[in-house]
Design a protein around this motif. Structure first.
Motif, mmCIF file in Angstrom:
data_model
loop_
_atom_site.group_PDB
_atom_site.id
_atom_site.type_symbol
_atom_site.label_atom_id
_atom_site.label_comp_id
_atom_site.label_asym_id
_atom_site.label_seq_id
_atom_site.Cartn_x
_atom_site.Cartn_y
_atom_site.Cartn_z
ATOM 1 N N LEU A 321 -24.617 16.518 -13.009
ATOM 2 C CA LEU A 321 -23.715 15.634 -12.286
ATOM 3 C C LEU A 321 -23.003 16.481 -11.232
ATOM 4 N N GLU A 322 -23.246 16.170 -9.963
ATOM 5 C CA GLU A 322 -22.711 16.974 -8.872
ATOM 6 C C GLU A 322 -21.806 16.123 -7.980
ATOM 7 N N TRP A 323 -20.660 16.692 -7.618
ATOM 8 C CA TRP A 323 -19.728 16.047 -6.709
ATOM 9 C C TRP A 323 -19.580 16.905 -5.451
ATOM 10 N N THR A 324 -19.571 16.261 -4.304
ATOM 11 C CA THR A 324 -19.342 16.961 -3.042
ATOM 12 C C THR A 324 -18.385 16.128 -2.198
ATOM 13 N N LEU A 325 -17.291 16.745 -1.789
ATOM 14 C CA LEU A 325 -16.320 16.065 -0.936
ATOM 15 C C LEU A 325 -16.466 16.582 0.486
#
Length: 550
Positions: A321-325
């Motif tokens: 699970l990857e988050w990028t802002l």
């Protein structure tokens, strides 16, 4: 294809259809129907152009056969019959190692969907010498579709390394079409007409030297800069290995040879390595993604809230699970879009149910209970399969390279008798630049760049403008070190970075190992093919000598 055949004289028309991602697409196509697995667009082009080529005596060589070159050869013959023309169609096979994947040790990370060795040019040479009008291949190196016609035309021996290396250089320049004539070019604003750039032509001489040009009257431009850009595309160090020869990229010279003409000369070649590279594609699992738009104030707090909410809502946690802002927002913006940031969430898992509706529905169901201004870009959707690319290597003697003539005759193509292991080239000494006052400015004012994918790695080639003196290159070499690259591109900081110095091109090439994860289809980052990495680098600010700036 029609434009190339009608725009001027040609002896051979070549085509490279097989990006690493394409091999995965063709493998899935073949899994559905064993008669497929080749590039269908090639047949669409031939429907219109085969007769033109035969009338003009232009011979066609393309790797559009993909995973089924024999099937494509049969399809081309059937097409010729429908068109009422006669074409001798030959093909090259033997690159497909999937039936022997376990025996060759390619199943350690799971069974591959496709396993293909990168073949060289001598099967193509044999097919052309047999009189073929059309030669289709499976996975050969991109340059081989150019090396084959040149070697057949001039009767080169397998040890004519300098000539073969010259053809590899020419093939590498033209393999990506209009990228050599102004397409995707760093200084595109200086090209007068880029609406429909012409495709490049390599005029190859008996000694392997070449002139890169294009048909008269076509848009775009061929100059030392556009050719340099393509030479730096998706390469490694000073030694560029092919199955038939190792090109010394640091040996070649580029010189203007008239309008839209650039001469490549001085090329040195060495014996090839004893192994072939192998393209391994397998199904990695399933992925899904969504993007939240965060507008106005408190961007970080909004991102934290929705991230925490979504992760706590998922009943089954995905394997990845990857988050990028992406802080695309601007303060006091005059449009809503300019006031918004983008929060990307990507999930991957072996089980499609884990990253399917369970994930996307959970994201959408937060719509009335999360941050102010909640907006997501995607409705609930099912998981999509993703592929994983890994390179492998196999002893050349293990590969059954076969030329199949139009009459069905099969000719075994032996591997090179003389080989050399690849060795790194020591970095050449470049004098220090002359000191002088500096100005903080973007690197791209004095340097071009071209970047791309190499499996899970990326390369970034950087060169100084041709109208600047030697001091500009000396400054580039002494300033743009590996440490400086990591500073300018923080996303590269955690990876192994190797720099290669290429003085004849007034260029540097950086290879960033692992930045693309497990290949293009894995989509490890915002720019999964690293095509914009070079332009990001050019936009970064450095202390640049004032006398170099425009």
């Amino acid at each position: 294809m029609r434009e190339m055949l009608t725009g001027g004289d040609l002896d051979y028309l070549t085509g490279d259809y097989l990006a690493e991602l394409t091999m995965l697409i063709l493998a899935r196509d073949r899994a559905k129907n064993p008669d497929r697995g080749y590039a269908k667009t090639f047949l669409t082009q031939l429907e219109e152009c085969l007769g033109l080529a035969l009338d003009a005596g232009v011979r066609i060589v393309a790797n559009a056969g993909g995973l089924n070159p024999a099937g494509l050869a049969d399809a081309v013959r059937a097409l010729a019959d429908r068109l009422g023309v006669h074409a001798d169609v030959a093909h090259v096979e033997g690159d497909d190692l999937l039936p022997r994947a376990a025996e060759l040790g390619f199943c350690d990370s799971g069974d591959p969907l496709a396993a293909n060795a990168y073949l060289g040019a001598w099967g193509i040479v044999d097919c052309l010498n047999s009189g073929a009008d059309v030669v289709v291949t499976g996975r050969v190196t991109d340059a081989s579709v150019t090396v084959g016609p040149a070697a057949a035309h001039f009767g080169w021996a397998r040890t004519d390394y300098d000539a073969l290396a010259g053809a590899v250089a020419a093939g590498h320049v033209i393999e990506c079409g209009a990228q050599a004539t102004g397409g995707n070019y760093a200084f595109f604003t200086e090209i007068e007409d880029l609406l429909h750039p012409g495709f490049p032509i390599a005029e190859i001489g008996a000694d392997g030297s070449a002139v890169i040009t294009k048909h008269p009257g076509t848009a775009g431009r061929v100059d030392v800069g556009t050719v340099t850009a393509q030479l730096l595309y998706e390469i490694g160090g000073a030694r560029y290995a092919n199955p038939d020869v190792t090109l010394r990229v640091d040996s070649l010279r580029l010189d203007a040879d008239g309008p839209d003409r650039v001469r490549i000369s001085g090329v040195t070649g060495e014996a090839p390595p004893p192994v072939y590279k192998v393209s391994l594609n397998r199904i990695g699992g399933f992925r899904n993604a969504t993007t939240f738009m965060l507008t106005g104030l408190d961007i970080e707090a909004k991102a934290h809230l929705v991230r925490t909410q979504l992760e706590s809502t998922l009943k089954t946690k995905p394997a990845e699970l990857e988050w990028t802002l992406a802080r695309t927002d601007h303060p006091d913006a005059d449009t809503e879009e300019a006031a918004s940031a983008l929060l990307h969430c990507v999930v991957r898992d072996p089980d499609p149910n884990t990253v399917g509706r369970q994930f996307s529905s959970a994201a959408v169901e937060l719509a009335l209970a999360s941050y102010p201004g909640f907006t997501a870009t995607a409705p609930p959707g099912d998981a999509q399969v993703f592929g994983v690319f890994t390179p492998g290597y196999v002893d050349a003697a293990e590969v059954a390279h076969v030329a199949v003539h139009a009459d069905g005759t099969r000719v075994d193509i032996p591997p090179a008798e003389t080989t050399h292991e690849l060795a790194p080239v020591p970095e050449p000494v470049v004098p220090a630049p002359d000191p002088g006052p500096t100005v903080r400015a973007p690197l791209g004012l004095i340097a071009g760049a071209r970047s791309g994918d190499k499996g899970g790695s990326a390369n970034v080639g950087v060169w100084v403008r041709g109208d600047l003196g030697d001091n500009a290159y000396r400054w580039l070499v002494h300033t743009l070190t590996v440490d400086m690259l990591r500073t300018l591109l923080p996303e590269a900081a955690e990876f192994t970075v190797t720099r290669h110095v290429l003085p004849n091109l007034r260029a540097l090439n950086f290879v960033i190992d692992g930045i693309l994860g497990q290949g293009v289809a894995y989509q490890a980052r915002f720019d999964p093919q690293a095509k914009g990495l070079g332009e990001w680098l050019r936009s970064r600010h450095l202390d640049i000598p004032k006398d170099l700036l425009p």
